[in-house]
Design an enzyme around this catalytic site. Sequence first.
Site, PDB file in Angstrom:
ATOM      1  N   GLN A  44      17.619 -74.078 103.387  1.00  0.00           N
ATOM      2  CA  GLN A  44      18.211 -73.738 104.642  1.00  0.00           C
ATOM      3  C   GLN A  44      18.848 -75.345 103.459  1.00  0.00           C
ATOM      4  O   GLN A  44      20.357 -74.982 104.339  1.00  0.00           O
ATOM      5  CB  GLN A  44      17.343 -74.496 105.665  1.00  0.00           C
ATOM      6  CG  GLN A  44      17.556 -73.287 106.477  1.00  0.00           C
ATOM      7  CD  GLN A  44      16.864 -74.206 107.911  1.00  0.00           C
ATOM      8  OE1 GLN A  44      16.297 -74.888 107.410  1.00  0.00           O
ATOM      9  NE2 GLN A  44      16.525 -73.310 108.468  1.00  0.00           N
TER      10      GLN A  44
ATOM     11  N   ASP B 147      22.947 -73.719 102.120  1.00  0.00           N
ATOM     12  CA  ASP B 147      23.377 -73.001 103.403  1.00  0.00           C
ATOM     13  C   ASP B 147      24.975 -73.624 104.066  1.00  0.00           C
ATOM     14  O   ASP B 147      24.570 -73.908 104.611  1.00  0.00           O
ATOM     15  CB  ASP B 147      22.351 -73.023 104.574  1.00  0.00           C
ATOM     16  CG  ASP B 147      23.156 -71.170 105.181  1.00  0.00           C
ATOM     17  OD1 ASP B 147      24.077 -71.319 105.540  1.00  0.00           O
ATOM     18  OD2 ASP B 147      22.299 -71.559 106.373  1.00  0.00           O
TER      19      ASP B 147
ATOM     20  N   SER C  75      26.426 -72.269 106.557  1.00  0.00           N
ATOM     21  CA  SER C  75      26.133 -73.005 108.374  1.00  0.00           C
ATOM     22  C   SER C  75      26.358 -74.141 108.028  1.00  0.00           C
ATOM     23  O   SER C  75      26.714 -75.084 109.655  1.00  0.00           O
ATOM     24  CB  SER C  75      24.757 -72.701 108.376  1.00  0.00           C
ATOM     25  OG  SER C  75      24.481 -71.835 108.039  1.00  0.00           O
TER      26      SER C  75
ATOM     27  N   TYR D   7      21.760 -62.529 111.089  1.00  0.00           N
ATOM     28  CA  TYR D   7      23.496 -62.548 111.902  1.00  0.00           C
ATOM     29  C   TYR D   7      22.554 -61.279 112.898  1.00  0.00           C
ATOM     30  O   TYR D   7      22.265 -60.464 112.600  1.00  0.00           O
ATOM     31  CB  TYR D   7      24.670 -61.965 111.249  1.00  0.00           C
ATOM     32  CG  TYR D   7      24.810 -63.009 109.869  1.00  0.00           C
ATOM     33  CD1 TYR D   7      25.676 -63.913 110.206  1.00  0.00           C
ATOM     34  CD2 TYR D   7      24.636 -63.402 108.688  1.00  0.00           C
ATOM     35  CE1 TYR D   7      26.740 -64.654 109.165  1.00  0.00           C
ATOM     36  CE2 TYR D   7      25.216 -63.819 107.816  1.00  0.00           C
ATOM     37  CZ  TYR D   7      25.920 -64.342 108.530  1.00  0.00           C
ATOM     38  OH  TYR D   7      26.371 -65.798 107.007  1.00  0.00           O
TER      39      TYR D   7
ATOM     40  N   ARG E  70      19.629 -66.481 103.912  1.00  0.00           N
ATOM     41  CA  ARG E  70      19.239 -67.780 104.888  1.00  0.00           C
ATOM     42  C   ARG E  70      18.172 -67.150 105.484  1.00  0.00           C
ATOM     43  O   ARG E  70      17.532 -67.164 105.975  1.00  0.00           O
ATOM     44  CB  ARG E  70      20.486 -66.970 106.014  1.00  0.00           C
ATOM     45  CG  ARG E  70      21.407 -67.589 106.146  1.00  0.00           C
ATOM     46  CD  ARG E  70      21.954 -67.382 107.627  1.00  0.00           C
ATOM     47  NE  ARG E  70      23.579 -68.315 107.453  1.00  0.00           N
ATOM     48  CZ  ARG E  70      24.785 -68.329 108.159  1.00  0.00           C
ATOM     49  NH1 ARG E  70      24.474 -67.218 109.482  1.00  0.00           N
ATOM     50  NH2 ARG E  70      25.477 -69.038 108.491  1.00  0.00           N
TER      51      ARG E  70
END
Length: 528
Positions: A127, A130, A133, A235, A122
């Site tokens: 991104q 990802d 997500s 996280y 991450r």
Amino acid sequence: MKISTPREVFSGEARVALTPESALQLKKLGHECLIETGAGLSAGFSDDAYRAAGVTVVATREAVYADGDVIAKVRPPEAEEVALLSAEKALISFFYPAQNKELLEQARSTGASVIAMDMVPRISRAQKMDALSSMANIAGYRAVIEAGSNFGRFFTGQVTAAGKVPPAKVLVIGAGVAGLAAIGTATSLGAITYAFDVRPEVAEQIESMGAQFVYLDFADSQGGGQQDGAATGGYAAPSSPEFREKQLAKFRELAPEIDIVITTALIPGRDAPKLWLEDMVAAMKPGSVVIDLAAERGGNCDLTVPDQKIVSPNGVTIVGYTDFPSRMAAQASTLYATNVRHMVSDLTPGKDGVIVHNMEDDVIRGATVVTAGEITYPPPPPKIQAIAAQKPKEKVRELTSEEKRAKEVAAFKAQTKSQGILLLVATALLLVVGAVAPASFMSHFVVFVLACFVGFQVIWNVSHSLHTPLMAVTNAVSGIVILGALLQVGSSHWLVVTLAALSVLVATINIVGGFLVTRRMLAMFQKS
């Protein structure tokens, strides 16, 4: 290289790893695409749509694995699917290597490479790949829609002829990607939304979306406030026992008022923490709803049953579905296929259809769990920290009335001192100039200095928001300028005449423009 996609064998899975749109993009990278017949039907993509995009539709799963160089899937492969892999092939899918040790070992024995989409680091550059997500975003949105379908009232408050309807109160626990998506959806539907997270840096994000952040009265060992769950790899970290007790006490306080609870607290590779306990469910009003997005890892709620919807003895509905993204298969497939396409794009730097597995690349190295007959999980930490834990803002101490008075006096003295020094310096300079300059120059110079001083005081000491109405004042200043220029325009020296003419031109533009702007502004206050 041939990118092939089999039909998902996991029961109830409707997503697909290749869409007609992503296939067109993969063709631009030099790849061919294959798909098993019927693989996209559950997501709304027919075989004909794939054929129109230039995708070869094959009849069997075995043909997909035999003909493809890169196998793109959604769910982790079953053991029989791994057996179809061989050396020189690559698998791209969710894999969850921490929970699937035996599957990892079986993949190693085949000699194939495995790229786990759930292991994409991450960091900012990754991104676009990802997938976690992407799916969490859909899960958060769908959780609110699912809550609405099980909740017996409106989300938004209404005043109708039949009576007043109060707005629903929604509590979102965990403000990660899924939590923020749930917050955005709940607030847009008109609910009063509360949100909690152990990371204080997300409080501003929550409040900017129209929700209220739930603060705890908690002081950690360093004397700080809520700072307990510092971010690690994107996280939240597990909370201390003391913090957890304060957290649960706050939830018990909120439980009787909340209509809908959406829990999203989940750390990969760990069992879901229990945050909404049985006594909290018992304190909720009949007809309330709990949506547990952590159900696949045991759930955040004591009463959650994975893949089921149950009703508690006091009439609270607890939804423990684990397939929220699959319930929006078309959207989820589109986003996931885009993530896979970006991964393949990074694996094809030359855009010539040749896969280059660069293990020096942070993203590719982090996502690769098996390659060349070796298990490469866990990867080294990325060189760039995913999310830097922000330092809590220091609270500004409120001054007492005596301290405020002393501060004002000190500021007044400092301002008076600076103005006095400036006045003395200006007077000294004026005396020096007066000692050497002729009398005619000094009379003009004094008028010029006074005009500058008065003009500065008039304009600068007025609020900036009032400058447009004060065009008349600037016109007066321009009138002084144009008057001086007209007196000098008849001079015998060409330079004086040129400068005076330019002054007349500029001042005239300012005066005319000022009157036009003032007239237009005044017209705004007229009824017709």
